[in-house]
Design a protein around this motif. Structure first.
Motif, mmCIF file in Angstrom:
data_model
loop_
_atom_site.group_PDB
_atom_site.id
_atom_site.type_symbol
_atom_site.label_atom_id
_atom_site.label_comp_id
_atom_site.label_asym_id
_atom_site.label_seq_id
_atom_site.Cartn_x
_atom_site.Cartn_y
_atom_site.Cartn_z
ATOM 1 N N SER A 33 0.855 -1.197 0.000
ATOM 2 C CA SER A 33 0.000 0.000 0.000
ATOM 3 C C SER A 33 0.885 1.239 0.000
ATOM 4 O O SER A 33 2.069 1.164 0.280
ATOM 5 C CB SER A 33 -0.871 -0.002 1.266
ATOM 6 N N LYS A 34 0.289 2.392 -0.255
ATOM 7 C CA LYS A 34 1.070 3.646 -0.315
ATOM 8 C C LYS A 34 1.795 3.911 1.009
ATOM 9 O O LYS A 34 2.941 4.331 1.031
ATOM 10 C CB LYS A 34 0.131 4.832 -0.612
ATOM 11 N N GLU A 35 1.083 3.668 2.145
ATOM 12 C CA GLU A 35 1.706 3.946 3.454
ATOM 13 C C GLU A 35 2.934 3.049 3.659
ATOM 14 O O GLU A 35 3.992 3.519 4.062
ATOM 15 C CB GLU A 35 0.714 3.708 4.612
ATOM 16 N N GLN A 36 2.724 1.761 3.357
ATOM 17 C CA GLN A 36 3.860 0.825 3.525
ATOM 18 C C GLN A 36 5.033 1.256 2.647
ATOM 19 O O GLN A 36 6.191 1.229 3.078
ATOM 20 C CB GLN A 36 3.422 -0.600 3.142
ATOM 21 N N GLN A 37 4.683 1.662 1.438
ATOM 22 C CA GLN A 37 5.762 2.083 0.528
ATOM 23 C C GLN A 37 6.517 3.274 1.101
ATOM 24 O O GLN A 37 7.759 3.264 1.184
ATOM 25 C CB GLN A 37 5.182 2.444 -0.842
ATOM 26 N N SER A 38 5.825 4.288 1.520
ATOM 27 C CA SER A 38 6.519 5.499 1.989
ATOM 28 C C SER A 38 7.276 5.193 3.289
ATOM 29 O O SER A 38 8.350 5.743 3.537
ATOM 30 C CB SER A 38 5.533 6.656 2.195
ATOM 31 N N GLU A 39 6.725 4.276 4.110
ATOM 32 C CA GLU A 39 7.425 3.921 5.354
ATOM 33 C C GLU A 39 8.784 3.275 5.032
ATOM 34 O O GLU A 39 9.806 3.609 5.619
ATOM 35 C CB GLU A 39 6.558 2.937 6.158
ATOM 36 N N ARG A 40 8.775 2.384 4.046
ATOM 37 C CA ARG A 40 10.032 1.714 3.684
ATOM 38 C C ARG A 40 11.031 2.705 3.109
ATOM 39 O O ARG A 40 12.220 2.642 3.420
ATOM 40 C CB ARG A 40 9.769 0.601 2.669
ATOM 41 N N VAL A 41 10.550 3.586 2.241
ATOM 42 C CA VAL A 41 11.453 4.586 1.648
ATOM 43 C C VAL A 41 12.098 5.403 2.763
ATOM 44 O O VAL A 41 13.302 5.643 2.782
ATOM 45 C CB VAL A 41 10.687 5.505 0.682
ATOM 46 N N GLN A 42 11.273 5.802 3.747
ATOM 47 C CA GLN A 42 11.779 6.660 4.820
ATOM 48 C C GLN A 42 12.810 5.904 5.676
ATOM 49 O O GLN A 42 13.855 6.445 6.045
ATOM 50 C CB GLN A 42 10.609 7.125 5.683
ATOM 51 N N LYS A 43 12.513 4.634 5.953
ATOM 52 C CA LYS A 43 13.448 3.826 6.752
ATOM 53 C C LYS A 43 14.802 3.734 6.068
ATOM 54 O O LYS A 43 15.851 3.919 6.693
ATOM 55 C CB LYS A 43 12.874 2.409 6.927
#
Length: 1774
Positions: free
Chosen positions: A710-720
Motif C-alpha cells: 500500500s502507499k503507506e507501507q511504501q513510503s514507510e520503507r522509503v523513509q526507513k
C-alpha cells in the motif's frame, strides 16, 4: 509492443548564390508534422550527400546507404538514403556565352548536367534490406511508369506497423504487387548484425579488429575510412555488436559529411566513418586510430597506447577467432585432411565471431554481481560497483585494460542497466549465471571452447532470425531497357499530392485507435549471480610457500601480546612483519585481532598498543591505495576499537598511529566502505534473522513485492532506508575525521595525496615535521596563531568530508534537508575531534619516548671533518643477500643508524633492526669522490616508522648505500644533504678535493638537531645555505671573476664573498698558458727535477742514457735523453724528458709530433737487457697525414739495427699491410696455436723477422714497408666508452640494487653481459703478444688511440711481465709513476674528479690495469713482492682522493699547480704512506715472493683462466673498507676495549671460539694464514716489536737458507728429497698464502742452485701431507702391554692440532697420530719396567687422553719440560 513510425523525405539539389557547391533542399516530407514518438532529425540534407551536393556531367547509377543520426536524447535515427540522378540544362553553359571569348579556351561545357535527388526514409529501427527494397520500389514505380500511383505506395509504406521485438514476423505490401516479410529479433537487448561483423574481420583481419575492439573499450578515438558509404555503416555497426553487453556511449557517426570534418578534432572519444575522398584531411590527426577498410590497415599514432586484453585471454580469443574464420589452418598440415572444412556461411560466421566476444566478456566479467553494493531498494534500486574488490579477487589489479574498462562510461552504463536484481534477463545474464564453471574448465582446450561458441552462436542466430525458413521477398526492380539511360526517356520525379498521403495516414491512425491494445507481459525475474569470485581466484592466486606456518607465527605472536608475554612476542616480531607481506597473513591478522575486541572496545597497555600498531602499520603499508583485498576495510573498525589509557579520562585510539597510509586519502575507498556498510544495514531492515541470503536476491524479492504494497507501507520503507543512509553518513563523517586529522593538529601536517585539500595544495609529499606546512593556506607560521593554523587542517578535512558526503548522499537519494543537516554537522564533528586530540596529544607527549638506538659516532681520519652530522636513517638491504641472512648467518640488514657526510667519506654506522643481532655494529662507507650514481627512491619499511624518502648511492669502490631517511629528518635537510654531497663530489677545481683541503676547512657543521617550533622553511634554508657555503668554502667560489689567490689566503678571502653571488670561475684557457707564465724561473728547474725523477731513475737503470752528460756523451750510444719537451711545448701530456734515438735532432721531433694525436710521438720507454729490443709508445696517427715510423737505411746485422735507427717520414701510401696474418688472426681470436694464447713458435722462427712491429688500431693503420723490415699488427682496441659501459654493468652485477629471482639477472649472467672479462682478456692477450715479440728480439711500438688509455695499459703490463724489477714494491711504484702519471693518463678526467669532467662519467682504465695485474698475480704468486691487498689498496685509493698522487691529468698540470701539489707532505703522497705502513706491518708483503732470475711471465689470457677479483665482491660490515688502515686499527682497539669485562669472570672458562660471519667479519684477520701466525709467535718468543717484522722475516730467511744447505748435504747421501709442495688459495688482507712458508723457508726445501723455472714448479704442486712442524724431536714411547720402549721421531703440529710420530726423521709414512683434542692433561711421569737406562727421572712424562695414557721419555729433563710446555700451549690455544 511499441511501434516505430517512418518518415519519408524527398530532397533535391539546389543552387547556393555565389557558391561553387550546391546544397540540398527538402522538396516534400511525409507526414508534414512529426510523429509523437519520432521527432524529425535536423540536418538530414548534409547526410544524403556526404561529399557535398554537386552536378555531374554523366548520369550515375542509383545508390543506397544508411546514415545514422543521434538526437539530443541519445536516440539513434536510421536514415536510408536512395539517390538517383535527374537531367538539368547546364547553368554554366548559359553563363559561358556571356563571358569574353579569351576566358578559358578548350573547356567545352556539356549541354546537359545531372543533379542528385534523394529519397530518404527515416526510422528508429534498423532494417537495411527492407528499406532498400521499399525505396527501390518507389523508384521503380516512377522510372518504369507502373500503373500504381506513387501516393498509394508511400501512403502504404508510412502506415506499416512494425513491432520492435518479440520474435514476430510481419508481411507488408506497398500495393505494387510486392510483398516482404519482416522478422523482429526475439530480444531487442541483443544487437542485430546481419553479416557485418564477418565482413569487418575479412576487411581488417583478427589482430587489427582486436586492436580496434580494445581501443573502443578503453575510450580512444577511432576513424574508419572507405570509399563505400554502406561499408562504413556496416563496420561501425559491427564494432558496436562485438562490444555487447557494453554499449558505446560517445560520439557515433558512421558517415560523417565532409562539411563537418572539424568534428574529428573533438577531445572526446568517438567512432566515426569518413569517405576515403577526405583521406588527406585526416593525416594530421595526432591521436586518432585510423582503420582503412579498403586497404585492410589500422594505423595507431605513436602517442596512442592501446591497452590490450590480459594475457591468457588475448591468446585464447585469437585462437578461437582463427578457428572460426580459418578452420582449415588447423588441418593444413594433416596428411589426410578431411574433405569438408569450409568456414560457415557469412551469416553464421558473423554470429560465431560475436559468440567468441560474448564468451570473452563472460571471462572478463564473471562474478561482477558479487561486487555490487545495493544501497537502496525502494523506491527503485540504487546500485554501485565495488571495483577494487572485483580487481583484487580476480588478481588483476595491475591489468591496465581491465582498469580502464571498469573506469569507462560503457561499464557505468552496464552497471546501471544490468545491476538491478529484478529485471528481464538475456543471453549474457545466462552465460554469467550458469556457464562460468564450464568456461573455466574448457578454457585450455580450444575444441571444447569452439563447441561452446557454436552453441552461443546458434542462440544469437535464432534471436536475429526466429523464422529462418520464411524468407520471401518479392520486389520489382527497374527494367534494364536499351534506352533506359537516355536522358530524354527519364521524366523528373513528380511532386506528390500531400492530401492523398495524409488521408492514408489518418485512416491508419483511426484504425489503430479502435484496435484492441496488444499486451505482452514484461518477463521480469530475479537475475542470478553466478558462482562467487572467491573459488576462482584460488586457482590463479599465488600461494606463498609454507603459508600455514606463517599464519601460525602471526597467531602465536598476537596470542603472546594479549597474554602479556612480551619477550616472546618481541622474538617473533621480525618474522611476523616479514610474513605480513603475504595477503593470507594480513587477513589472518585482522581475524585474530577481531577476536580480541569486546563491545567495540579493547583497552591495551603501552607495549601491547605499540606492537598492535606496528602490525597494523605493516599490514596497511603493503595495501595499495585501492585496497583491492579489502584489508584496510577490515581494519577500519579495529583502529577505532584498540586503545590505551593515557591519563584520567583520556584515551588514545589506534587510529592516531596508523594515519600515514595512502589508502585513507582515497575517496573511492571511503565510498566503497560506505556503500558496503549501507548495504548491510539495508539488508538488516528486511531480514528478521540474519540469513545467508545474498543482498541481490533480497533486493530482487523486495522489488517484486513493491507493487503489491500500500502507499503507506511504501513510503514507510522509503523513509526507513533514507534514514539508514543518513545515519551511516554521520558515522562515516566521524570515521573520516579520525583518520584524516593528525594527532598534533597545530603542526599543519596532513596527508596530502590524491584528493585531500583542494587545488591550492598540489604538493604530493606528506610532511611529518613542524618545519613545513604543506596544508596551510597561509604560510605565515611564525606569527604564532595556532588556532588559525589548526583551522587550516580542519578546513581541508571538512572540505574532503563534504565532498564525500555530497557524492554518496546524492547517489543514494538522501533528502535535501538531511544533506543540509549533514553539512552543518561536519565542521562541529571535526572541531570536537580536534579538541579531543589536543588532550590526547598533550598526554602522549608525557609518555616515555620509544627507545630508538643511540646514534654511533664514526671514527674519522686526521684532517677529516664532518660536513653534516649524523642524520637518522635506515640502511636497506640491496641485492647482495649475504647481509640479509638469506644465505644463512644473521640478518644484519636492514639496520638503523645514521649517515655522516665528511669531507672525505660518506659513512653509515648503526645496528641491525633484528633484535637478535642488535649487539653488532654495522658500518658501510665509501669515499665521496668515488660516488658514481645517486638516485632518489621511496622506501617503505615493515615497521611502525613510515619513511619519507630515500637515496640510493653507488660508489665505484663497489659499495652501495641504500638509505631511507627517518621521520625525524626534515625533508629539506635531506635535500641539503644531497646538495652538499654533490658539491663535495664535484668540486670546481682539483684543489677542492680532500687531498688538498684536508684539515683546512673552518669548523662549520650543518646543525640540524634542534627544531624550533615556529621556524619557517625560509629562514631555515637560508641558514643552511649560508653554512653550506661556509663549509664548502674551499671550493672555487668566486665573485663573478677573479684571479685565484694563493691557497693560504683562500680561507680569509671566503668570508668577504657575498653569499648570494655564487658563480663558477671560468677555467683558465690552457692553450694560452705556457709554463713560464705560471712559475718563477728559479722554481722551474727544481720542480721539473722532482717530477721527472721517476723517469730518469728508470732510464738510468735500463741504460737508456743519463741526464748529467747527455749533451756531451759520445754518439755511439743508440739513444739519448731529449729535453725537447722540457717546457711541455711539444706535447702537453708527456714528461719533460724523453728517450729518443741518438740520430734524431729535436727539430725533427717537433715536426713529427704533429702527425700523432695529441702530439704524442713515439718514444722509448723500456729496453730488454737480454735482447736489447726496445718498447716504444705513442698515440695513434691522425687519420690523414704523414706517418712517422722507423726507417733503416741499410739492413745491418740484428745486433746493430738498434743503433742505426732513424726517424723517417713516410707518406701513407694506402698500400695494404703485408703483416704476417697469424698475428692479427690471433688477436681476433681466430686461432690460438698455443694453449695460453701465446703465439706459435713457427711464426717467430721464420727467416725474415721484422725488426719493428707496430701494434696499431685496425681503423688507422694501412701502411707497410717490406724493405724497411717493420710490420704493422692492426688490432681492435676497446673504446673508452666500452670500458665505461662494461664497468657500469659490472658494478650492477657485483652490487645489485635489489634482489631478483629472474634467471636473466643472476650474478654470472650479469657478469657475462658486462663483458668485463672479455676486455681483460683482450688487454692481456695483446700484452702477451708484445712480450713474445720483444723476447724474440724484435722491437715493438704500441700506437693505439690517444696513447693514454689502452696504450698505457699494454705498455705497463708488458714491462711488468718482461722485467722482474717491476714486480717489486719499488719497481711497481716506478712503473705507475712513469707510465701512468708522467706519460699523462688522464686520472682526473677518467675519474670525473671535478665539475668540469662530471659529464664525461667514470671510466676505470687504471682499475682495469690493476685487475689484469691481479690475474697475473693469481697465476704467478711467487713472482710478486707485493700481495693482492696492495693491488686492492691502489684500486681503492686511486679514486678516493685521499692522496694527491692520482690527481690531475699530466705532469704539466701538476707543475702548473705549483707548490701546493709538490709540497712533499706525507699526507699528500700515497707512496710515502705505503712505505710507512709497510715498515709497520706485513700487510702489503707477499710471503711467497721467490722470484726467478730474469723470468719472463706469459700468463694464460683465456676467459676461463680469469677469476673475478674479490675486490669487487667482498665486504666487511663490521669495520667498513679496510683500506684506511688507521681507521681499521683504531676501530679494532675500541672493540677490544669494549669486549674486556670489568670484573674477570672466574666461574666459566671463556671459550676461544669465535663465530665468523660472511660479509661481517674480516676473514683474513680472524683466520690468519700460518705465516702471519708464525711471525706473531716468533715476535712474542723473541720479544720483538711488530714494527720490526721485516728484520725478523729476513733473519728467518737467512737462517733457513743456511740450514737447508746443511741438511741437503746430509740428506743427499740418503734418499732423494720430495719436491712436492702445495700452494693453497690466497686469502685477502695480510698475505697470499695460508699454509707453508715459501720454498726457501720450508724445512724440506730443495737446494737453491739449479732450480727449475717457476712455471714448471706450478704444474708440480699436489696436495700431500703438509709439513707444519711447530716442534719436533726424538722421544721414547712405551709400547702396549709387554712391548718395549722405542725411540720415535715426534712432530707437534699446531695447525692440525695433533702429535704425530714416525720411525725416523726422514720417514714420510706416519706411524701414528695422537689428536690433541682428546688430550686431558700432561703430567710428569715415573720410570716403569723396561725404560731406557741412564736417564734421569725428570725426563719422563705422561700424556693422558680420553682413551688411554701414553708414557714418554725425553733425552733429559729440560727437553721433557720443553715438550710438556709446547703441548700445554697447544692445548690452551684451542
Amino acid at each position: 509492443i511499441s511501434y516505430r513510425h517512418l518518415s519519408i523525405v524527398i530532397i533535391s539539389y539546389g543552387e547556393v548564390p555565389g557558391g561553387s557547391e550546391g546544397q540540398g533542399h527538402i522538396l516534400q516530407r511525409f507526414p508534414e508534422k512529426d510523429w509523437e514518438d519520432n521527432p524529425f532529425p535536423q540536418g538530414i540534407e548534409l547526410f544524403c550527400q556526404p561529399n557535398g551536393w554537386q552536378l555531374v556531367p554523366e548520369r550515375e547509377r542509383p545508390s543506397f546507404f544508411v546514415s545514422v543520426l543521434t538526437d539530443i536524447n541519445s536516440e539513434r535515427h536510421y536514415c536510408a538514403c536512395f539517390t538517383f540522378w535527374e537531367g538539368l540544362d547546364n547553368p554554366l553553359k548559359a553563363e559561358a556565352s556571356e563571358v569574353d571569348e579569351d576566358e578559358v579556351p578548350g573547356l567545352v561545357q556539356p549541354a546537359q548536367v545531372f543533379a542528385p535527388k534523394s529519397l530518404v526514409l527515416v526510422s528508429r529501427l534498423d532494417h537495411t534490406e527492407v528499406f532498400r527494397n521499399c525505396l527501390g520500389l518507389i523508384y521503380t514505380v516512377h522510372v518504369d511508369s507502373l500503373s500504381v500511383p506513387l501516393e498509394t505506395v508511400i501512403g502504404n509504406l508510412l502506415t506499416c506497423v512494425i513491432p520492435v521485438a518479440g520474435g514476430s514476423q510481419r508481411t507488408i505490401t506497398l500495393g505494387a504487387g510486392d510483398r516482404q516479410v519482416i522478422q523482429t529479433p526475439i530480444n531487442d537487448s541483443l544487437p542485430v548484425s546481419g553479416s557485418s561483423v564477418a565482413h569487418l574481420f575479412r576487411q581488417l583481419g583478427i589482430v587489427n579488429v582486436l586492436y580496434l575492439f580494445c581501443a573502443a573499450l578503453t575510450e580512444h578515438k577511432i576513424l574508419f575510412l572507405s570509399s563505400s558509404y554502406q561499408r562504413l555503416t556496416d563496420a561501425c555497426r559491427a564494432l558496436l555488436a562485438i562490444m555487447f553487453p557494453l554499449k558505446y556511449s560517445f560520439t557515433y557517426v558512421p558517415i560523417l559529411p565532409g562539411k563537418l570534418l572539424e568534428v574529428l578534432s573533438t577531445p572526446t572519444p568517438f567512432i566515426i566513418g569518413v569517405n576515403s575522398f577526405f583521406r588527406s584531411e585526416t593525416q594530421e590527426l595526432l591521436d586518432v586510430i585510423i582503420a582503412d577498410l579498403d586497404g585492410g590497415t589500422v594505423t595507431i599514432p605513436e602517442c596512442v597506447h592501446i591497452s590490450l586484453l590480459p594475457d591468457p585471454l588475448l591468446q585464447q580469443t585469437q585462437t578461437a577467432l582463427s578457428m572460426v574464420l580459418d578452420p582449415e589452418l588447423e588441418i593444413a598440415d594433416h596428411a589426410f585432411p578431411p574433405s569438408s572444412t569450409q568456414p560457415s556461411t557469412l551469416k553464421i560466421q558473423d554470429k560465431e565471431i560475436r559468440a567468441v566476444f560474448l564468451w570473452l566478456f563472460g571471462q572478463l566479467f564473471h562474478g561482477y554481481r558479487w561486487c555490487l553494493h545495493i544501497i537502496r531498494i525502494h523506491p527503485e534500486p540504487v546500485i554501485r560497483f565495488h571495483k577494487a574488490a572485483f580487481l583484487g579477487q580476480r588478481a588483476l589489479t595491475e591489468d591496465d585494460f581491465l582498469m580502464k574498462v571498469l573506469d569507462g562510461m560503457a561499464f557505468a552504463g552496464f552497471i546501471s542497466e544490468r545491476g538491478p536484481p529484478y529485471r528481464p534477463t538475456d543471453l549474457f545474464d545466462d552465460l554469467i549465471a550458469n556457464q562460468v564453471e564450464r568456461i573455466r574448465q574448457e578454457e585450455c582446450s580450444p575444441h571444447k571452447v569452439m563447441n561452446h561458441i557454436k552453441e552461443l552462436a546458434e542462440q544469437l542466430f535464432k534471436n536475429e532470425n526466429p523464422y529462418p525458413a520464411v524468407a520471401m521477398h518479392k520486389v520489382q526492380q527497374p527494367a534494364e531497357s536499351p534506352g533506359h539511360n537516355d536522358p530524354k526517356n527519364l521524366a523528373i520525379f513528380p511532386p506528390l499530392d500531400d492530401v492523398t498521403v495524409q488521408l492514408f495516414i489518418d485512416h491508419a491512425a483511426a484504425k489503430l485507435k479502435t484496435a484492441p491494445p496488444v499486451v505482452k507481459a514484461e518477463l521480469n525475474g530475479m537475475v542470478p549471480s553466478g558462482p562467487p569470485l572467491g573459488d576462482i581466484v584460488d586457482r590463479h592466486g599465488h600461494v606463498l610457500a609454507n603459508s600455514a606456518r606463517r599464519l601460525e607465527v602471526v597467531r602465536n605472536c598476537i596470542t603472546y601480546i594479549f597474554d602479556n608475554k612480551m619477550l616472546e612476542a618481541k622474538k617473533l616480531m621480525p618474522a611476523v612483519l616479514r610474513a605480513l607481506k603475504g595477503r593470507a597473513a594480513r587477513v589472518c591478522l585482522t581475524q585474530e585481532l577481531n577476536q580480541h575486541v569486546l563491545q567495540n572496545r579493547a583497552v591495551l597497555d603501552d607495549q601491547q598498543f605499540d606492537y598492535i600498531v606496528r602490525m597494523m602499520n605493516c599490514t596497511l603499508q603493503d595495501c595499495s591505495h585501492m585496497d583491492e583485498h579489502g584489508i584496510a576495510a577490515i581494519l577500519l573498525p579495529l583502529v577505532t576499537a584498540f586503545c590505551r589509557k593515557l591519563g584520567a579520562g583520556i584515551t588514545q585510539f589506534a587510529y592516531c598511529c596508523v594515519q600515514e597510509h595512502v589508502v585513507w586519502t582515497n575517496m573511492q575507498f571511503w565510498e566503497a566502505m560506505f556503500y558496503s556498510d549501507v548495504q548491510n544495514h539495508i539488508r538488516a531492515l528486511y531480514l528478521e534473522a540474519d540469513g545467508g541470503e545474498q543482498s541481490t536476491a533480497l533486493a530482487s524479492e523486495q522489488s517484486r513485492l513493491w507493487p503489491t504494497l500500500s502507499k503507506e507501507q511504501q513510503s514507510e520503507r522509503v523513509q526507513k532506508e533514507e534514514s539508514t543512509v543518513f545515519s551511516q553518513a554521520i558515522h562515516y563523517a566521524n570515521r573520516m575525521s579520525y583518520l584524516l586529522l593528525p594527532l598534533d593538529t597545530s603542526k599543519n601536517r596532513l596527508l596530502n595525496r590524491s584528493g585531500i585539500g583542494d587545488v591550492e595544495s598540489v604538493s604530493n609529499s606528506y610532511v611529518t615535521n613542524s618545519i613545513a606546512g604543506s596544508m596551510a593556506e597561509s604560510y605565515d607560521t611564525e606569527s604564532g596563531f595556532e588556532d588559525a593554523e589548526s583551522s587550516d587542517v580542519a578546513n581541508s578535512v571538512v572540505r574532503f568530508i563534504n565532498r564525500f558526503v555530497d557524492k554518496v548522499c546524492n547517489e543514494s537519494g538522501v533528502t535535501n534537508e538531511h544533506l543540509k543537516a549533514l553539512h552543518t554537522m561536519i565542521p562541529d564533528i571535526v572541531q570536537m575531534h580536534i579538541e579531543t586530540l589536543d588532550a590526547v596529544h598533550r598526554e602522549s607527549k608525557r609518555l616515555p619516548p620509544i627507545q630508538k638506538p643511540k646514534l654511533l659516532r664514526p671514527i674519522l681520519l686526521a684532517g677529516e671533518e664532518l660536513v653534516m652530522d649524523g642524520m637518522r636513517v635506515h640502511l636497506i638491504s640491496d641485492g647482495r643477500e649475504e647481509a640479509t641472512g638469506a644465505l644463512g648467518g644473521p640478518p644484519l640488514l636492514p639496520a638503523e643508524g645514521a649517515i655522516f657526510l665528511t669531507t672525505y667519506r660518506l659513512i653509515f654506522k648503526g645496528t641491525p633492526n633484528d633484535p637478535l643481532v642488535g649487539e653488532q655494529v654495522v658500518t658501510r662507507s665509501f669515499p665521496i669522490a668515488s660516488l658514481t650514481k645517486e638516485k632518489r627512491i621511496s622506501v617503505s619499511l615493515s615497521m611502525d616508522q613510515f619513511i619519507q624518502e630515500g637515496l640510493q648511492l653507488r660508489s665505484c669502490t663497489f659499495q652501495l648505500l641504500k638509505i631511507a631517511f627517518d621521520e625525524e629528518v626534515a625533508s629539506d635537510l635531506a635535500e641539503v644533504f644531497r646538495k652538499h654531497m654533490h658539491k663535495l663530489r664535484y668540486p670546481q677545481h682539483v684543489q677542492g678535493t680532500f687531498a688538498f683541503t684536508v684539515g683546512q676547512s673552518g669548523k662549520t657543521l650543518v646543525e640540524h638537531k634542534t627544531k624550533d617550533k615556529n621556524q619557517s622553511i625560509k629562514t631555515l634554508s637560508k641558514n643552511l645555505v649560508k653554512s653550506a657555503k661556509r663549509t664548502i668554502g674551499r671550493q672555487y667560489v668566486t665573485r663573478k671573476k677573479y684571479s685565484p689567490p694563493t691557497w693560504e689566503n683562500r680561507s680569509s678571502l671566503q668570508s668577504e664573498l657575498d653569499e648570494d653571488e655564487l658563480s663558477v670561475s671560468e677555467e683558465l684557457d690552457q692553450g694560452s698558458l705556457t709554463l713560464s707564465s705560471t712559475i718563477r724561473s728559479s722554481d722551474r728547474q727544481t720542480m721539473s727535477n722532482v717530477v721527472e725523477r721517476a723517469c730518469c731513475r728508470d732510464y738510468q737503470r735500463l741504460g737508456l742514457g743519463t741526464l748529467s752528460n747527455s749533451l756531451t756523451r759520445s754518439k755511439n750510444e743508440p739513444f739519448r735523453i731529449s729535453t725537447v719537451n722540457r717546457m711541455y711545448t711539444v706535447c702537453r701530456s708527456y714528461p719533460g724528458l724523453l728517450i729518443v734515438p741518438q740520430s734524431i735532432p729535436d727539430s725533427t721531433i717537433q715536426r713529427i709530433s704533429r702527425c700523432y694525436r695529441q702530439n704524442r710521438f713515439p718514444v722509448v720507454c723500456w729496453r730488454s737487457s737480454r735482447t736489447k729490443a726496445v718498447l716504444l709508445r705513442s698515440a695513434g696517427l691522425h687519420a690523414k697525414g704523414v706517418v712517422g715510423f722507423f726507417k733503416s737505411p741499410n739492413a745491418p746485422s740484428a745486433g746493430t739495427t738498434h743503433t742505426k735507427r732513424k726517424w723517417g717520414s713516410i707518406r701513407g701510401s694506402g698500400r695494404l699491410s703485408a703483416y704476417n696474418p697469424e698475428v692479427g688472426n690471433r688477436l681476433s681470436c681466430k686461432e690460438s696455436p698455443q694453449p695460453n694464447g701465446g703465439p706459435s713458435e713457427a711464426l717467430f722462427l721464420r727467416q725474415q723477422r721484422a725488426y719493428l712491429y707496430i701494434i696499431g688500431d685496425k681503423t688507422q693503420l694501412k701502411v707497410t714497408d717490406s724493405f724497411q723490415q717493420w710490420e704493422v699488427v692492426p688490432i681492435e682496441v676497446c673504446d673508452v666508452r666500452q670500458v665505461k659501459n662494461s664497468f657500469k654493468k659490472l658494478m650492477k652485477a657485483c652490487v645489485p640494487s635489489s634482489a631478483t629471482s629472474e634467471p636473466s639477472m643472476t650474478f654470472h649472467r650479469c657478469l657475462e653481459e658486462s663483458e668485463w672479462m672479455c676486455l681483460l682478456h683482450r688487454v692481456l692477450q695483446v700484452s702477451v703478444l708484445v712480450v713474445e715479440l720483444l723476447d724474440t728480439g724484435s722491437s715493438v711500438m704500441v700506437s693505439l688511440e690517444d696513447g693514454w688509455d689502452v696504450t698505457t695499459q699494454v705498455v705497463s703490463l708488458v714491462q711488468l711481465l718482461s722485467d722482474p724489477y717491476y714486480r717489486t714494491f719499488d719497481g711497481f711504484r716506478l712503473l705507475v709513476e712513469k707510465e701512468w702519471l708522467s706519460f699523462g693518463h688522464r686520472f682526473s678526467h677518467r675519474g670525473a674528479q671535478t665539475l668540469a669532467s662530471q659529464s664525461s662519467g667514470f671510466t676505470p682504465v687504471f682499475l682495469q690495469f690493476l685487475d689484469c695485474v691481479h690475474q697475473i698475480h693469481l697465476q704467478f704468486p711467487m713472482e710478486f713482492e707485493f700481495s693482492q691487498y696492495y693491488l686492492k689498496f691502489l684500486a681503492y685509493h686511486y679514486v678516493s682522493n685521499r692522496f694527491r698522487t692520482f690527481l690531475l691529468d699530466s705532469d704539466y698540470e701538476r707543475i702548473e699547480l705549483g707548490e701546493p701539489f709538490l709540497r712533499s707532505t706525507d699526507k699528500g703522497r700515497m707512496w710515502d704512506y705505503i712505505d710507512r705502513l709497510n715498515k709497520k706491518t706485513p700487510i702489503f708483503f707477499n710471503y711467497m715472493f721467490s722470484p726467478e732470475d730474469e723470468e719472463v711471465l706469459r700468463p694464460y689470457s683465456f676467459i676461463s683462466n680469469l677469476k673475478v677479483w674479490d675486490f669487487y665482491t667482498e665486504e666487511t660490515l663490521s669495520e667498513g673498507p679496510s683500506y684506511d688502515w688507521e681507521l681499521v686499527q683504531r676501530g679494532r682497539q675500541e672493540r677490544l676495549a669494549e669486549e674486556v669485562p670489568d670484573k674477570p669472570d672466574t666461574t666459566t672458562p671463556k671459550s676461544q671460539r669465535h663465530i665468523v660471519w660472511p660479509c661481517y667479519d674480516s676473514r683474513s684477520r680472524v683466520v690468519p694464514d700460518s705465516i702471519t701466525k708464525l711471525l706473531q709467535s716468533l715476535e712474542a718468543e723473541l720479544g720483538l716489536p711488530p714494527e720490526k717484522w721485516k728484520d725478523t722475516w729476513d733473519k728467518i730467511k737467512a737462517n733457513q737458507r743456511t740450514e737447508s744447505k746443511l741438511e741437503n748435504r746430509v740428506r743427499n747421501a740418503g734418499q732423494p728429497e720430495p719436491s712436492n709442495q702445495r700452494i693453497p688459495p690466497s686469502s685477502g688482507v695480510g698475505s697470499s698464502i695460508n699454509l707453508a712458508m715459501d720454498r726457501e723457508t720450508s724445512t724440506t726445501s730443495t737446494p737453491v742452485a739449479g732450480r727449475p723455472s717457476t712455471s714448471t714448479l706450478y704444474s708440480q704442486f699436489q696436495s700431500t701431507e703438509s709439513e707444519n712442524r711447530s716442534f719436533e724431536g726424538i722421544l721414547y714411547k712405551k709400547g702396549a702391554l709387554l712391548k718395549p720402549w722405542k725411540p720415535r721421531w715426534f712432530v707437534l703440529d699446531k695447525t692440525k692440532h695433533q702429535l704425530r710420530y714416525y720411525e725416523t726423521r726422514q720417514d714420510k709414512e706416519c706411524k701414528g697420530v695422537i689428536e690433541l683434542a682428546e688430550v686431558e692433561s700432561v703430567i710428569p711421569g715415573t720410570p716403569t719396567m723396561g725404560a731406557p737406562k741412564n736417564i734421569e727421572e725428570k725426563a719422563f712424562f705422561d700424556l693422558k687422553t680420553t682413551k688411554r695414557v701414553y708414557n714418554f721419555c725425553a733425552q733429559d729433563s729440560p727437553n721433557a719440560q720443553l715438550w710438556m710446555d709446547s703441548i700445554q700451549s697447544c692445548l690452551s690455544d684451542a
